[in-house]
Design an enzyme around this catalytic site. Sequence first.
Site, PDB file in Angstrom:
ATOM      1  CG  HIS A  10       0.318  -3.078   6.237  1.00  0.00           C
ATOM      2  ND1 HIS A  10      -0.502  -3.484   7.267  1.00  0.00           N
ATOM      3  CD2 HIS A  10       1.251  -2.276   6.800  1.00  0.00           C
ATOM      4  CE1 HIS A  10      -0.095  -2.940   8.405  1.00  0.00           C
ATOM      5  NE2 HIS A  10       0.978  -2.205   8.149  1.00  0.00           N
TER       6      HIS A  10
HETATM    7  C1  LIG Z   1       4.060   5.200   6.469  1.00  0.00           C
HETATM    8  C2  LIG Z   1       4.162   3.724   6.691  1.00  0.00           C
HETATM    9  C3  LIG Z   1       3.885   3.202   7.953  1.00  0.00           C
HETATM   10  C4  LIG Z   1       3.984   1.823   8.161  1.00  0.00           C
HETATM   11  N1  LIG Z   1       3.859   1.337   9.426  1.00  0.00           N
HETATM   12  C5  LIG Z   1       4.197   0.047   9.666  1.00  0.00           C
HETATM   13  C6  LIG Z   1       4.333  -0.429  10.985  1.00  0.00           C
HETATM   14  O1  LIG Z   1       4.171   0.311  11.961  1.00  0.00           O
HETATM   15  N2  LIG Z   1       4.677  -1.740  11.156  1.00  0.00           N
HETATM   16  C7  LIG Z   1       4.912  -2.577  10.099  1.00  0.00           C
HETATM   17  O2  LIG Z   1       5.220  -3.758  10.317  1.00  0.00           O
HETATM   18  N3  LIG Z   1       4.777  -2.134   8.833  1.00  0.00           N
HETATM   19  C8  LIG Z   1       4.480  -0.850   8.595  1.00  0.00           C
HETATM   20  N4  LIG Z   1       4.451  -0.383   7.325  1.00  0.00           N
HETATM   21  C9  LIG Z   1       4.650  -1.335   6.220  1.00  0.00           C
HETATM   22  C10 LIG Z   1       6.077  -1.855   6.086  1.00  0.00           C
HETATM   23  O3  LIG Z   1       7.003  -0.900   6.540  1.00  0.00           O
HETATM   24  C11 LIG Z   1       6.318  -2.228   4.613  1.00  0.00           C
HETATM   25  O4  LIG Z   1       5.361  -3.184   4.210  1.00  0.00           O
HETATM   26  C12 LIG Z   1       7.702  -2.830   4.393  1.00  0.00           C
HETATM   27  O5  LIG Z   1       8.693  -2.005   4.940  1.00  0.00           O
HETATM   28  C13 LIG Z   1       7.938  -3.018   2.893  1.00  0.00           C
HETATM   29  O6  LIG Z   1       9.182  -3.628   2.700  1.00  0.00           O
HETATM   30  P1  LIG Z   1       9.737  -3.890   1.243  1.00  0.00           P
HETATM   31  O7  LIG Z   1      11.101  -4.445   1.391  1.00  0.00           O
HETATM   32  O8  LIG Z   1       8.726  -4.666   0.469  1.00  0.00           O
HETATM   33  O9  LIG Z   1       9.787  -2.457   0.531  1.00  0.00           O
HETATM   34  P2  LIG Z   1      10.414  -1.075   1.033  1.00  0.00           P
HETATM   35  O10 LIG Z   1      10.877  -1.178   2.431  1.00  0.00           O
HETATM   36  O11 LIG Z   1       9.419  -0.026   0.695  1.00  0.00           O
HETATM   37  O12 LIG Z   1      11.726  -0.913   0.152  1.00  0.00           O
HETATM   38  C14 LIG Z   1      11.768  -0.646  -1.223  1.00  0.00           C
HETATM   39  C15 LIG Z   1      13.050   0.130  -1.490  1.00  0.00           C
HETATM   40  O13 LIG Z   1      13.307   0.123  -2.887  1.00  0.00           O
HETATM   41  C16 LIG Z   1      13.755   1.410  -3.293  1.00  0.00           C
HETATM   42  N5  LIG Z   1      13.465   1.551  -4.722  1.00  0.00           N
HETATM   43  C17 LIG Z   1      12.251   1.539  -5.326  1.00  0.00           C
HETATM   44  N6  LIG Z   1      12.390   1.679  -6.655  1.00  0.00           N
HETATM   45  C18 LIG Z   1      13.720   1.772  -6.898  1.00  0.00           C
HETATM   46  C19 LIG Z   1      14.480   1.935  -8.105  1.00  0.00           C
HETATM   47  N7  LIG Z   1      13.902   2.026  -9.308  1.00  0.00           N
HETATM   48  N8  LIG Z   1      15.836   2.010  -8.003  1.00  0.00           N
HETATM   49  C20 LIG Z   1      16.456   1.901  -6.786  1.00  0.00           C
HETATM   50  N9  LIG Z   1      15.766   1.751  -5.616  1.00  0.00           N
HETATM   51  C21 LIG Z   1      14.415   1.683  -5.681  1.00  0.00           C
HETATM   52  C22 LIG Z   1      12.928   2.354  -2.415  1.00  0.00           C
HETATM   53  O14 LIG Z   1      13.481   3.634  -2.337  1.00  0.00           O
HETATM   54  C23 LIG Z   1      12.944   1.600  -1.080  1.00  0.00           C
HETATM   55  O15 LIG Z   1      14.066   1.952  -0.299  1.00  0.00           O
HETATM   56  C24 LIG Z   1       4.334   0.966   7.077  1.00  0.00           C
HETATM   57  C25 LIG Z   1       4.602   1.497   5.817  1.00  0.00           C
HETATM   58  C26 LIG Z   1       4.546   2.865   5.621  1.00  0.00           C
HETATM   59  C27 LIG Z   1       4.901   3.393   4.268  1.00  0.00           C
END
Ligand SMILES: Cc1cc2nc3c(=O)[nH]c(=O)nc-3n(C[C@H](O)[C@H](O)[C@H](O)COP(=O)(O)OP(=O)(O)OC[C@H]3O[C@@H](n4cnc5c(N)ncnc54)[C@H](O)[C@@H]3O)c2cc1C
Length: 541
Positions: free
Chosen positions: A478
Amino acid sequence: MTETVYDFIIVGAGSSGCVLADRLSVSGKHKVLLVEAGGRNETELVNMPRAFMKMFGNPTYFWHFPIKPQAGRPAGEVWPYGRGLGGSSSTNGTWYLRGMPADYDGWAAAGHPEWSWTEISRCFQAMESYRGEDAHPTRGRDGPLQVTQLPYRSPAIAATIEAGVEMGLPRLGDINTPGTLGIGYTQASVDRRGRRASSYRAFLKPALSRPNLTVLTDALVEKVELDDKRAVGIKVRTANGTRIIKAGREVILSAGALQSPKLLQLSGIGPVEVLRAAGVAVQHSMEAVGRHLADHAMFSLSYRLHNDPGFNREFSGWRLMTHVARYYLTRKGLMAYTSPEVTALLSLHGRPDWPDVQFGIGPFSMRSSAEIKADPGRGALEAKPGITVNAIALRPKSRGTVSIRSADITDQIEVDANWWGDPADKAFMVEMVRLVRRYMRQPALKPFVGEEVVPGPRIESDEQIAEVLEWLTSPGVHATGSCRMGGRSDGVVDGRLRVHGIQGLRVVDCSVMPVPPAGNTNGPAMVIGWRAAELILQDAG
Ligand SMILES: Cc1cc2nc3c(=O)[nH]c(=O)nc-3n(C[C@H](O)[C@H](O)[C@H](O)COP(=O)(O)OP(=O)(O)OC[C@H]3O[C@@H](n4cnc5c(N)ncnc54)[C@H](O)[C@@H]3O)c2cc1C
């Protein structure tokens, strides 16, 4: 041929990025480009919630970030984050919590009134479709994001709720009731047809036919193009080579809490000493980029389960095949969800409206990683029935860092988790172990709960528990805070998520959270996308 200039370029199609792409393109007025490094993620491994464990270790679905070794901690710690459309919402455990009013009101009180619970509750209501019987009046019914309550019921699971009530927790029909501790059945980002409701499926997929929205997958953004102190586009690498794509209005980084700060630093925006050491020319010195990284540390205690077979035998052999067949025939059953059956929100420090500990309780128990390595054929679950409490520390004080090591996007960043950087966190987790044990001794659980298996009853004193926590603690995955909202001297973005000192550049994802929310982070990441779109469209007039 003239290159298209997009009004908005969003980097990263994760939890926040997909919501943002939907909301910024919905009016049809703006040309939006969403760029994602990973692939389309249209597979059954992603769609079937229980298949989640099968994705682990697979680089199609995950980035893997090695963590800086830390004395006392086991070697080889790696944080996995999602890759491809939906980002981590396509690869997570689907456990759905919204965070508490006190979280968002805390951000507002710190100088960012845009994020008060009044605003955020309105956004959640518009986003969600939750139709549980006891739905709190703040829940949305008709939004794009379907949230469902876990359906599994058994005497042992019912007793886990009674045990919480015996400890003084309110029984909640809707675990997402704002502003209260409590215990109740878990809710999940899984739709009413038993499919994962990732931000891709809920928000982006229905928007794909819009002519003003372009989605590029398998496209790795290398950096933000700057013209003096203005973001004017991105440099992106695809199978066809590297090119610059121009942004007419804004570039928005939604690459997640580890990769948004990476991209800022690669673009020359960050702590001077980090940029110089990596050989990146400084465009804009900003100390907070990649600092203040927080995660929710967690651990699991498992016990023998009596008078209930639990799930340990369900996920191998003919039983597993039956569950998979049932899933395809009815879209129901054990394959249609994955998170722990029961959620409890507790407070060790006594606030009745703001939990500092979360439990997830389920009728299964895992073998140790050493046992799995020695005999992988037997699967990840124990042979005998077990019950596990997964306990998450919701309000950590320690903060870590993210730093680039070179100017090359494909090089690994250094992630210093700095577990126990503040010793109060370790002491708090010792108290958490005692809290789990107290919970498991409640009278309602007597018929079902036997001896503690991990770490075992011989681990008694504070010193022993603290020692065990070194290997028992794992990342909550997280990550937040690495591009946090704050002032010019201590933050990266302002309350409207604009990067301080750079025109036309925002960060919209978990990295902007000034303080981690009291719950899982996927729901909060999606609401950040929703609220940010409102702010961006207001600013665009
Ligand atoms: C294994 C796991 C289990 C989890 N379980 C839960 C759960 O059960 N419930 C819950 O609420 N949360 C859970 N979480 C946490 C939650 O899913 C994350 O905190 C949240 O999805 C993050 O959202 P975000 O938009 O910040 O980033 P992300 O959803 O990680 O998105 C970032 C995106 O940017 C892309 N990216 C990165 N760098 C580049 C680049 N240079 N060029 C182009 N694209 C790029 C990546 O590929 C990715 O698709 C979990 C996380 C993980 C990893």
